[in-house]
Design an enzyme around this catalytic site. Structure first.
Site, short mmCIF file in Angstrom:
data_model
loop_
_atom_site.label_atom_id
_atom_site.label_comp_id
_atom_site.label_asym_id
_atom_site.label_seq_id
_atom_site.Cartn_x
_atom_site.Cartn_y
_atom_site.Cartn_z
N ASP A 137 35.14 33.78 23.08
CA ASP A 137 33.79 34.24 22.74
C ASP A 137 32.85 33.53 23.70
O ASP A 137 33.29 32.94 24.69
CB ASP A 137 33.47 33.93 21.27
CG ASP A 137 32.50 34.96 20.67
OD1 ASP A 137 31.34 35.00 21.13
OD2 ASP A 137 32.90 35.71 19.77
N HIS A 194 29.53 38.70 23.71
CA HIS A 194 30.48 37.66 23.26
C HIS A 194 31.31 37.09 24.40
O HIS A 194 32.52 36.84 24.25
CB HIS A 194 31.36 38.19 22.12
CG HIS A 194 30.57 38.45 20.87
ND1 HIS A 194 30.22 37.44 19.99
CD2 HIS A 194 30.02 39.58 20.38
CE1 HIS A 194 29.50 37.96 19.00
NE2 HIS A 194 29.34 39.25 19.21
N GLU A 202 27.96 43.87 19.02
CA GLU A 202 26.74 43.11 19.20
C GLU A 202 26.26 42.94 20.64
O GLU A 202 25.97 41.85 21.11
CB GLU A 202 26.87 41.74 18.51
CG GLU A 202 27.01 41.92 17.02
CD GLU A 202 27.15 40.61 16.27
OE1 GLU A 202 26.54 40.51 15.21
OE2 GLU A 202 27.84 39.70 16.74
#
Ligand code: NAG
Ligand code: NAG
Ligand code: NAG
Ligand code: NAG
Length: 628
Positions: A278, A332, A396
Site C-alpha cells: 500500500d 494505494h 479510492e
C-alpha cells in the site's frame, strides 16, 4: 470535482441428525460393562483416576451443558467432561462449521490410544502425496494441542484411511471440489476404523479437520475419546471463503501470518487474500524490481523474502488455503516507488485533499514505463502464488491528485479531454485496461481479475470500465448499498466484504484525531454470523462467490492480529460453509467451543464471554438481540 467515496468511508475500506442429549438411548452394550441407560463414556477399566478426585461433571439438559457436582451416587460411566457433553449435547456433535449433508454420530465415546492413531492414504507415489503427508502431520498436531493434561495409558488404536480419487490437483481454485464423506465403523475389539473419501486432497483435508473435532480430550479421565460410529457427508455452500489482510500499514510477521492461516484451515476458510502493499510500505521482495522493498520496507527485517512467500504459500496449501495476492493500483501506492518517476502526490498535504488516508500517493497513468514495471511485478506474483484469480485492487482513486499534476492535465488536454469526473474516469480506464493487458500477458491467459467497489463500479461507469466477463467485484460498501443490487442486476459475480459486518478493524480509537475510528462501533461476532449472503443478494445469491473478512492494519500488527480476526472470522466461516441462516443463539455453544479449540492451537483469539458462561450454558444471555 474531486471524488471521495464518502466521508464516512474514509478509511479505506442436513439430514442433520440432531443429537439431543435427551436421546433415550437404547441399551448400550459396551466392552466389559454390560448396560448403561444413559449416554456414556466407554471406559473398560471403569476408573476415574485423576490424582485428586474431580468435583464437577457436565450434564446435558435441554440441549445445553450444565455444570453439576459429582456425587457418590453417580455411576462413573455417566460422568461427562465438558467436551464429551458438548459432543452429546450439540447439533452435529459440536462440529464447526456445521456440515451441510448427513451427520449421524454414535451414542458412545470410546477411549482411544493417542499414541496409536495412524493415517493411511491411497496416494503413495502420486503427485499429491507429499501434501497428504504434511496434512496428516498437521492432523496429529491438532489432536495433540487439545490434550491439556496427561494421558492415561490404554485405549483402542485408530486407523484412518484416506481415499482420494483425483491425485493430481494440488492447487485450489474456485472450481475445486472440497467435499468429503467420513465414516467411523463400530470397532470390533482391535481398532477403530475411520474412512474418509474425497474427490481431492482439499476435500480429504476437510474430512481430517472434521475428524480432529470428533476426537476429544476428556479432562476428567485424562484420556482421548472418539465416537463409536459416525457417518458424515459434507461440502461447502460457497466456493470463496476468505480473509483479506493488509501487511503494509503495519508489517505482520510470517509467524503471525501462519497463525492466521492455521486458524483458517481449522475453520475451513480457503482463501488468504494478501493485501501485500500500500502507500505506507512495500514489504514484498520482487525479483524483478528489488529496489521497491529496499526503499519501501519499514525496515530491512520487515520484508517478505522470496523464501518467506514460498514457505507461506506451501504452508497454506497444506491447510487447504490458497493465497491470492493483491497489487492495489493506481491509488494505494507510495513508499518504494519514489525513484521510478511513476508516482505523484507522495505525502501531499493537506492530505485530505489528495487521498483518503495519509500518506497520499498515486500512479501517473500517462507514464508508459509504468506499465512495464507493473508487468514485471505481476509476473513475480503470478509465478510465486500461482493463483486462479488476481486481485488488482483499484479502490479510492482521488481525482484531485491527478488534477493537481500539471503534466497529467497537459497529457489529457493533448488528447482533447477536459478535467471533469468523466475525463478522470477515462484516465483511470486508460490505466486499468493497460494494466489488465499486462496481467494477461504475464498469466498467458485471461485470468479473472478482482476489483474493489469504487467510482468505476458505480452504475454510470461500471459496464464500460469493468466488463463482467473479465472482473469479479469485491464489495466493501455497506450491505444496504444500492451498488450491490446494481452489480447483481448487471450480472456481475461478487465477493462480499461489506464493511458493516465484515470489517474487523472497526470500533477502535481514531488515529488521525480523537474519538472513534471511521467504521465504529466494533462488530460483534453475532452480527458477523447473521451476515448471510442470501440476505444481501436475495434471489441473485448464486452470483455471490463468497465473502472475506477484512483486516486493515492501521491499528493492528503481529501482536494484535489474532485477536482482531479470531474468533470472529470463524463466525463468517460457518455462514459461508454451511449457508447457516439461523440466529447466532443457536450457534453460540459450538462457537465458544471452537474459539477454545483455536486457543489451544496457539491462536490468540479474543475471549468473547467469561469462561463461566461456557461452563454454564444458557445462563448468561439476556434474550435481547445485539445488545449483549
Ligand atoms: C486397563 O488397564 C490396564 C492396566 O492399567 C491396561 O494394561 C489396559 O490396557 C487397560 N485397558 C484398556 C482397554 O484401557
Ligand atoms: C483411492 O480412493 C478413491 C476414493 O475411494 C478411489 O476413487 C481411487 O480409485 C483410489 N485410488 C487408488 C489408487 O486405489
Ligand atoms: C442458502 O440458503 C438460501 C435460503 O436461506 C437459499 O436461497 C440459497 O440458494 C442457499 N445458497 C447456497 C449457496 O446454498
Ligand atoms: C495543487 O494544489 C495546490 C493547493 O490547492 C495549488 O496551490 C497548486 O497550484 C496546485 N497545482 C496544480 C499544478 O494544480
Amino acid at each position: 470535482m474531486a471524488f471521495q467515496i464518502s466521508n464516512r468511508k474514509y478509511y479505506v475500506l442436513t439430514g442433520i441428525v440432531i443429537l439431543t442429549c435427551l436421546i433415550t438411548l437404547t441399551l448400550t452394550v459396551s466392552f466389559i460393562v454390560s448396560k448403561t441407560k444413559d449416554i456414556s463414556i466407554e471406559n473398560p477399566n471403569h476408573s476415574i483416576s485423576s490424582p485428586a478426585k474431580p468435583v464437577w461433571k457436565w450434564q446435558c439438559e435441554k440441549n445445553s451443558c450444565q455444570k453439576r457436582r459429582i456425587t457418590d451416587q453417580d455411576n462413573d460411566l455417566a460422568i461427562l467432561s465438558l467436551p464429551a457433553c458438548r459432543y452429546f449435547c450439540s447439533t452435529s456433535a459440536g462440529i464447526w462449521p456445521i456440515p451441510t449433508g448427513e451427520v449421524s454420530v454414535g451414542d458412545r465415546l470410546i477411549k482411544v490410544n493417542y499414541y496409536s492413531i495412524d493415517v493411511v492414504s491411497n496416494t503413495s507415489d502420486t503427485p499429491i502425496n507429499a501434501l497428504v503427508q504434511e496434512a496428516i502431520k498437521e492432523f496429529k498436531n491438532d489432536i495433540k494441542s487439545s490434550i491439556t493434561s496427561g494421558i492415561n495409558p490404554g485405549g483402542l488404536s485408530v486407523v484412518v484411511s484416506l481415499g482420494i480419487s483425483d491425485t493430481t490437483t494440488n492447487r485450489l481454485t474456485l472450481d475445486t471440489p472440497e467435499g468429503y464423506s467420513l465414516k467411523i465403523s463400530d470397532p470390533g475389539s482391535s481398532s477403530i476404523k475411520v474412512d474418509i473419501q474425497a474427490g481431492t486432497f482439499f476435500g480429504a483435508r476437510n474430512g481430517l479437520q472434521t475428524l480432529t473435532q470428533l476426537i476429544i480430550y476428556d479432562n476428567i479421565r485424562n484420556e482421548v475419546q472418539m465416537p463409536n460410529s459416525a457417518s458424515i457427508t459434507d461440502k461447502p455452500a460457497f466456493a470463496h471463503r476468505g480473509i483479506v489482510l493488509d501487511t503494509s500499514r503495519n508489517f505482520i510477521t510470517t509467524s503471525a501470518l501462519k497463525r492466521t492461516i492455521k486458524a483458517m484451515g481449522a475453520s475451513k476458510l480457503n482463501t488468504f487474500h494478501w493485501h501485500l502493499t500500500d502507500t505506507h510500505s512495500f514489504p514484498y521482495e520482487s525479483a524483478s524490481l528489488p529496489e521497491l522493498h529496499r526503499i519501501g520496507a519499514y525496515d530491512p527485517s520487515k520484508v517478505y523474502t522470496r523464501q518467506d512467500v514460498k514457505d507461506l504459500v506451501e504452508y497454506a496449501r497444506v491447510r487447504g488455503v490458497k493465497v491470492v495476492p493483491e497489487f492495489d493500483a493506481p491509488a494505494h501506492v507510495g513508499e518504494g516507488w519514489q525513484d521510478t518517476g511513476y508516482l505523484v502526490c507522495l505525502n501531499a498535504q493537506p492530505w485530505q485533499i489528495y487521498c483518503v488516508e495519509p500518506p497520499c500517493g498515486q500512479f501517473d497513468p500517462t507514464k508508459e514505463g509504468l506499465y512495464d514495471a507493473i508487468e514485471d511485478l505481476y509476473g513475480d506474483m503470478l509465478e510465486q502464488f500461482e493463483p486462479d484469480v488476481f486481485h488488482m485492487g483499484g479502490d479510492e482513486v482521488t481525482f484531485k491528485c491527478w488534477e493537481n499534476t500539471t503534466s497529467i492535465v497537459e497529457w489529457m488536454r493533448a488528447k482533447g479531454w477536459g478535467t471533469t469526473d468523466r475525463d478522470f474516469v477515462k484516465l483511470w480506464n486508460h490505466f486499468q485496461s493497460n494494466a489488465l493487458e499486462r496481467l494477461y500477458k504475464k498469466a498467458g491467459r485471461e485470468i479473472p481479475a478482482i476489483m474493489w467497489t469504487s467510482h468505476l463500479t458505480t452504475p454510470e461507469y461500471l459496464v464500460e470500465s469493468l466488463p463482467k466477463d473479465k472482473y469479479y467485484i469485491q464489495v466493501w460498501s455497506e450491505s444496504d448499498d444500492d451498488q450491490i443490487k446494481q452489480l447483481l442486476d448487471n450480472g456481475y459475480k461478487i465477493i462480499l466484504s461489506n464493511s458493516d459486518a465484515l470489517y474487523m478493524d472497526c470500533g477502535f480509537g481514531s488515529w488521525v484525531a480523537t474519538g472513534n475510528n471511521w467504521c465504529s462501533p466494533y462488530i460483534g461476532w453475532q452480527k458477523v454470523y447473521e451476515n448471510n449472503p442470501s440476505k444481501i443478494a436475495g434471489d441473485k445469491v448464486h452470483q455471490v462467490l463468497g465473502a472475506e473478512a477484512a483486516l486493515w492494519t492501521e491499528q493492528a500488527d503481529s501482536s494484535s492480529v489474532d485477536g482482531r480476526l479470531w474468533p470472529r472470522a470463524a463466525a463468517m466461516a460457518e455462514v459461508l460453509w454451511s449457508n447457516a441462516s439461523t440466529g447466532w443463539e443457536a450457534a453460540e455453544h459450538r462457537f465458544l467451543a471452537h474459539r477454545e479449540r483455536l486457543v489451544l492451537m496457539g491462536i490468540d483469539a479474543d475471549a468473547i464471554e467469561p469462561e463461566w458462561c461456557r461452563q454454564n450454558e444458557e445462563n448468561c444471555r439476556t434474550g435481547s438481540r445485539f445488545n449483549v
